[in-house]
Design an enzyme around this catalytic site. Structure first.
Site, PDB file in Angstrom:
ATOM      1  N   ASP A 161      43.351   0.995   5.099  1.00 40.62           N
ATOM      2  CA  ASP A 161      42.821   1.567   6.341  1.00 40.62           C
ATOM      3  C   ASP A 161      42.993   0.542   7.446  1.00 40.62           C
ATOM      4  O   ASP A 161      42.971  -0.665   7.191  1.00 40.62           O
ATOM      5  CB  ASP A 161      41.342   1.913   6.187  1.00 40.62           C
ATOM      6  CG  ASP A 161      41.110   3.134   5.305  1.00 40.62           C
ATOM      7  OD1 ASP A 161      41.980   4.022   5.283  1.00 40.62           O
ATOM      8  OD2 ASP A 161      40.053   3.197   4.666  1.00 40.62           O
ATOM      9  N   ASP A 191      44.347  10.054   6.743  1.00 43.40           N
ATOM     10  CA  ASP A 191      43.013  10.604   7.030  1.00 43.40           C
ATOM     11  C   ASP A 191      43.036  11.485   8.276  1.00 43.40           C
ATOM     12  O   ASP A 191      42.363  12.520   8.324  1.00 43.40           O
ATOM     13  CB  ASP A 191      41.998   9.476   7.216  1.00 43.40           C
ATOM     14  CG  ASP A 191      41.833   8.621   5.979  1.00 43.40           C
ATOM     15  OD1 ASP A 191      42.051   9.129   4.860  1.00 43.40           O
ATOM     16  OD2 ASP A 191      41.484   7.438   6.122  1.00 43.40           O
TER      17      ASP A 191
END
Length: 165
Positions: free
Chosen positions: A120, A140
């Site tokens: 991330d 995401d």
């Protein structure tokens, strides 16, 4: 004459997967873990690893969650491929939503299978109260946009049905 199915939308899944994995590769090659670069007053690029799911759900377990989330991503992707196959190619909103969710799920699944975690790096925050939203990635975003498009499609279909009455 047989109508085209929604499977022709899988090109969008491929774009999401490639974009997701490329962006993660760039971060990993240029950042050390937890390095942060301020981009805007409310946005950083921050290299983080997520061993769980959204918002690091189940991240602090013995590793079984890696296989659980990997399997879940594969099952959901296969179910959505079946839905694409049954859908007409002209249903742009639904098919693009399915394709984006498939691409996001498989992008994170590939990352999880290769690394044991998901990379991330998108970190939004508000300075005045120190609040940081959970760090996330391109996959995401695709999953969230796809889910939003499905909600929009359901709303618009409901509106069409109501107008027919």
């Amino acid at each position: 004459m047989q109508k085209k199915s929604g499977l022709i939308w899988l090109w969008l899944s491929l774009i999401v997967i490639v974009g997701d994995l490329w962006s993660k590769y760039v971060i990993v090659q240029n950042f050390n873990l937890y390095d942060t670069v301020n981009v805007l007053p409310i946005f950083n690029l921050t290299y983080a690893r997520n061993y769980g799911a959204a918002f690091s759900f189940l991240a602090n377990h013995d590793g079984w969650q890696t296989y659980f989330f990997l399997g879940l991503a594969i099952v959901i992707s296969l179910a959505l491929v079946v839905m694409l196959a049954r859908s007409q190619a002209g249903k742009k909103l639904e098919n693009s939503a399915y394709a984006m969710i498939i691409g996001g799920a498989l992008g994170n699944a590939i990352d999880r299978a290769y690394n044991g975690y998901v990379v991330d790096f998108l970190d939004f925050y508000w300075n005045w109260d120190g609040y940081h939203f959970a760090t996330f990635n391109v996959a995401d975003i695709a999953i969230s946009v796809g889910a939003g498009l499905l909600i929009l499609a359901a709303f618009l279909d409901g509106k069409k049905e109501k107008n027919k009455e």
